[in-house]
Scaffold this active site. Structure first.
Site, short mmCIF file in Angstrom:
data_model
loop_
_atom_site.label_atom_id
_atom_site.label_comp_id
_atom_site.label_asym_id
_atom_site.label_seq_id
_atom_site.Cartn_x
_atom_site.Cartn_y
_atom_site.Cartn_z
N ASN B 78 105.58 47.29 80.27
CA ASN B 78 106.91 46.95 80.75
C ASN B 78 106.78 46.17 82.06
OD1 ASN B 78 109.55 46.89 81.62
ND2 ASN B 78 109.70 49.10 81.96
N ASN B 136 111.79 56.59 93.94
CA ASN B 136 110.84 55.78 93.17
C ASN B 136 109.83 55.18 94.15
OD1 ASN B 136 109.47 53.86 91.73
ND2 ASN B 136 111.26 53.17 90.57
N SER B 138 106.77 54.34 93.09
CA SER B 138 105.65 54.15 92.16
C SER B 138 105.77 53.03 91.15
CB SER B 138 105.45 55.47 91.41
OG SER B 138 106.70 56.01 91.01
N CYS B 139 106.85 52.26 91.14
CA CYS B 139 106.95 51.18 90.15
C CYS B 139 105.83 50.17 90.40
CB CYS B 139 108.31 50.49 90.24
SG CYS B 139 108.44 49.08 89.13
N THR B 204 104.25 54.51 85.55
CA THR B 204 103.37 53.81 84.61
C THR B 204 102.05 53.39 85.26
OG1 THR B 204 104.51 51.76 85.16
CG2 THR B 204 105.29 52.96 83.23
N CYS B 349 83.13 62.64 51.77
CA CYS B 349 83.25 61.25 52.22
C CYS B 349 82.09 60.85 53.13
CB CYS B 349 84.58 61.02 52.92
SG CYS B 349 84.74 61.86 54.52
N CYS B 356 77.91 62.13 63.22
CA CYS B 356 76.88 63.00 63.80
C CYS B 356 75.61 62.20 64.08
CB CYS B 356 76.58 64.18 62.88
SG CYS B 356 75.40 65.34 63.61
N CYS B 380 71.68 70.86 65.50
CA CYS B 380 73.09 70.90 65.90
C CYS B 380 73.24 71.48 67.31
CB CYS B 380 73.90 71.73 64.91
SG CYS B 380 75.64 71.86 65.33
N CYS B 383 78.67 70.36 69.09
CA CYS B 383 79.65 69.51 69.81
C CYS B 383 80.96 69.37 69.06
CB CYS B 383 79.05 68.14 70.10
SG CYS B 383 78.89 67.05 68.66
#
Lengths: 409, 415
Positions: B78, B136, B138-139, B204, B349, B356, B380, B383
């Site tokens: 923005n 405000n 912080s804009c 933001t 799949c 890994c 292993c 994690c």
């Protein structure tokens, strides 16, 4: 109704919707789809390219493997191959691999990509007889290896059953043209309107070329004896060609019986419905559990309101009435009709080609005939008679020719 | 339909529910705020009102979005600044809204360029009837360095301006923080010293979201150029939660009153902010994408969550997770929990194998022929990357094993 015939029945993906479909892909390790394509297509790789927004890379993966990628995207019965293997079936439904492939090959056309490259000339010349899918793929493969290729076809335009058989709403001729254009760009010369064995002899070809590849397909329709000579009987081959050439501008009666239950029969009944024929009755030898046509084509026909009666054999034909008998039960079916279309199979026309066919196929496996200069591919070679198998055989036949002529030596 | 009391008390002001519009394009005039109230929002932070002498002049276009695969608005950019309407019009809108919606909360966001501005604006918005003031500070896309996040990253200026606001108004006041800073605690403390009663965070994040590859310009393009400006939406939620947690962990700040902002679009997001210490919540990006109606499912979902948790007062959930986020050096490093694969759910799949191998410790073994994975516990490390990439959630926490020589009982570990 010709507009309905002329427009593709399946809606194409947009950039947004194709990303949604690609996002569904699990991107499997050792993707099972990629091991399930008879033509060696690698959907696992091209869908991954789409997922990572590399549409051009996806097009390269498809095209370099398959010179008819845009055609296969539309006509391949993917439910039997890649989509059947798809891991996503374990969750809900397979990825629409054909649809994504169509998006990618359409993108390739829009981006005016020219992916295939002519091989460095090796000074050898091949004649391909027949410009159906197998002949076209073989030609593309040979051209990429550096051979000169002339393609003979008895018809006025190249493409064989792709152009003259598969209906426009499923495979527009513009798509066929585009794929052929790419092959022509590699240097293929088309000798059209020439029937080998009549206008030019095999001996002449063998003298002129280093090898001759017969890719003649099953171009002639079969006709059951009881229907021979009737004015109201037409073969599927003739009907589909007539409709496609006239872009759907044909006169048809309102009651038509179709006999046959393969993909060609489904194309006929669907075309009839698309053209507005009121009563289309398809009588099929096979029962539903052993049906030959792909499920997708069958479903399409049923959705359009085709009456399909399974398990019956035609027994008698007189006075516009066909009498059928059931194969297993004591049942007789009489249908009065204005027209009968026969989709009961096709056969090869191999007169004067010097190749022996039994039941329309050569008597040996593979592609080399006893004549060292003559090779076969497509329908007359052993194996399935689908477009995707035609592509596979085209590639393998090209490799067989290359090997016989000394390979890269 | 479930109905639970979502009301909260925040700095002495009663909110019928914690959901507020944040100070942004979504609360820019009377009509917008009226529709938001009618749709069920508990409060509005009216778009930041600036001093009369500071003219707002916006660019066109002024937004951009980050997308991923089929997902639009992963994050949102923005470039719009503070309210562009004349001061009198903004004050008149505030007055009218408060008259028509006395039971809804109206928070006036203000921004000045100097102490006099801040004091005067505070006075004016109190006079107009606002329930609360948000500063405000912080804009990140102001056209003046005397305003916005340049101020909010300077604790001394923040302290000074907070005091200025308090001179102009006795209303409860919250200071809105910029995330474009390493440590928010000193700034927040300075604001509290200056007189702020609470903190809202985050504004933001400074960003370049996309670059046009043909024209080689950031997006959006304004006459061939672009600028760094604020990034918001779902993508910034983790950053917002981190700052809120750090504030509540600051010395003497464990009861700090916080209005949480940053990527809230579902009731789950809302609950996370509350559990980390936010009492009220502010939303913009989800509204810009979907409209004010998003509040319906946030409210209803939150009620169901309260029901599941056996909580009757939303306020009872505030800050419950703060104590469970501790410094990394204090975590229990004595055990490994191994993944457990449910082969009835696994669809073979191989994604866990790929991740890994390429991203972890080569512990998943792949049986190519049978398309089956197996976890090799020798390799292993527990994690659980595998569980994260599994598309069917077939991998869960399985056996717990103590590292060699470590004390304790595996059964006692809260994995």
């Amino acid at each position: 109704m010709t507009k309905k015939y002329a427009e593709e029945i399946e809606q194409a993906y947009t950039v947004i919707t194709v990303m949604e479909e690609a996002q569904r892909c699990l991107l499997c390790h050792d993707a099972p789809c990629s091991e399930s394509c008879p033509a060696g297509t690698d959907p696992g790789k091209f869908i991954r390219s789409v997922r990572f927004r590399n549409f051009k890379g996806a097009a390269e993966t498809i095209r370099e493997n398959n010179a008819l990628g845009g055609i296969c995207a539309r006509v391949c019965p993917t439910e039997r191959y890649c989509q059947k293997a798809c891991s996503r079936c374990g969750i809900d439904r397979p990825i629409d691999i054909g649809g994504i492939q169509r998006f990618v090959t359409d993108f390739e056309a829009r981006a005016n990509m020219h992916i295939l490259r002519k091989g460095e000339a090796i000074g050898k010349k091949i004649a391909v007889v027949g410009s159906g899918p197998s002949g076209l793929q073989a030609a593309a493969s040979l051209l990429q290896m550096g051979y000169e290729v002339d393609i003979y076809d008895k018809n006025a335009k190249a493409g064989g059953y792709l152009r003259y058989g598969i209906p426009q709403y499923r495979l527009p001729n513009e798509v066929v043209d585009k794929e052929i254009e790419h092959i022509a760009e590699l240097g293929a010369q088309f000798k059209l309107g020439v029937t080998v064995g009549k206008d030019v002899t095999m001996d002449e070809l063998k003298a002129k070329y280093d090898a001759v590849l017969l890719a003649i397909g099953f171009s002639a329709p079969k006709v059951l004896p009881m229907f021979e000579g009737s004015e109201i009987v037409e073969t599927a081959v003739s009907f589909l060609a007539r409709v496609k050439e006239s872009k759907g501008e044909v006169e048809l009666p309102q009651n038509i019986v179709v006999i046959g239950g393969g993909d060609v029969a489904m194309d006929v009944v669907t075309t009839l419905k698309v053209l507005g024929v009121k009563n289309v009755t398809d009588v099929v030898y096979e029962e539903f559990h052993e049906f030959l046509a792909s499920k997708k084509e069958l479903r399409g026909a049923q959705e359009l309101g085709v009456t399909i009666i399974d398990g019956y054999i035609p027994a008698e034909f007189a006075d516009h009435t066909v009498t059928f008998k059931h194969r297993h039960i004591d049942s007789v079916l009489k249908i009065k009709t204005d027209k009968v279309i026969l989709a009961v199979g096709q056969k090869a026309e191999a007169e004067n080609l010097g190749v022996e066919l039994v039941k329309n196929e050569v008597t040996f496996d593979g592609y080399k005939t006893p004549d060292a200069k003559v090779f076969v591919t497509g329908d007359i070679a052993h194996g399935d008679k689908t477009v995707v198998y035609a592509v596979r055989k085209g590639k393998e036949a090209a490799a067989a020719i290359h090997e016989s002529l000394g390979g890269n030596k | 339909m479930i109905n639970k009391d979502l009301s909260v008390e925040f700095l002495g002001v009663h909110f019928e529910n914690p959901f507020c519009l944040s100070s942004s394009p979504v609360g820019n005039c009377y009509d917008m705020c009226k529709k938001a109230y009618d749709t069920g929002w508990g409060g509005v932070v009216f778009k930041t009102i600036g001093p009369k002498h500071f003219l707002i002049d916006e660019v066109s276009p002024r937004f951009d979005a980050l997308t991923k695969e089929g997902t639009p608005f992963v994050g949102f950019k923005n470039m719009e600044q503070i309210a562009e309407h004349p001061l009198e019009e903004n004050l008149a809108d505030v007055k009218r809204l408060k008259e028509e919606y006395p039971n809804k909360v109206l928070i006036a966001s203000i921004m000045g360029t100097n102490e006099e501005d801040w004091t005067e604006l505070a006075r004016l918005v109190e006079e107009a009837g606002a329930d609360m003031i948000e500063m405000n500070l912080s804009c990140p896309q102001m056209t003046s360095h005397a305003m916005g996040s340049d101020v909010g990253s300077n604790p001394d200026l923040c302290r000074k301006y907070c005091a200025a606001v308090k001179r102009g108004s006795k209303l409860p006041m919250i200071a809105k923080m910029t995330p474009n800073i390493m440590d928010m605690v000193p700034v927040a403390k300075a604001c509290l010293e200056g007189g702020a009663d609470g903190i809202s965070c985050i504004n933001t994040i400074k960003s370049v979201v996309n670059v046009d590859l043909d024209r080689k310009i950031g997006l959006p393009i304004i006459n061939g150029k672009s600028s760094i400006s604020g990034y918001s939406g779902k993508a910034v939620k983790p950053v917002a939660l981190r700052f809120i947690q750090q504030l509540r962990m600051g010395e003497g700040l464990h009861d700090l009153a916080i209005s949480g902002i940053g990527g809230i679009e579902t009731w789950e997001d809302a609950a996370e902010f509350i559990l980390l210490g936010a009492t009220t919540l502010q939303v913009t990006t989800a509204i810009m994408q979907y409209g004010y109606r998003v509040v319906e499912d946030m409210k209803n979902g939150l009620m169901h969550y309260m029901e599941e948790q056996g909580v009757d007062r939303l306020q009872d959930l505030v800050g419950l997770a703060n104590a469970n986020i501790i410094p990394a050096e204090e975590l229990d490093r004595d055990y490994i929990v191994y993944p457990e694969i449910n082969y009835d759910v696994c669809i073979n799949c191989g994604r866990c194998y790929v991740s890994c191998y390429d991203g972890a410790h080569q512990a998943m073994e792949w049986d190519k022929e049978n398309r089956k994975v197996r976890c090799n516990k020798e390799k292993c490390v527990g994690c659980h990357l595998c569980a994260l990439v599994c598309p069917v959630k077939a991998i869960s926490k399985g056996e717990v094993v103590l590292k060699p020589g470590r004390p304790g009982n595996p059964a006692d570990k809260k994995v």
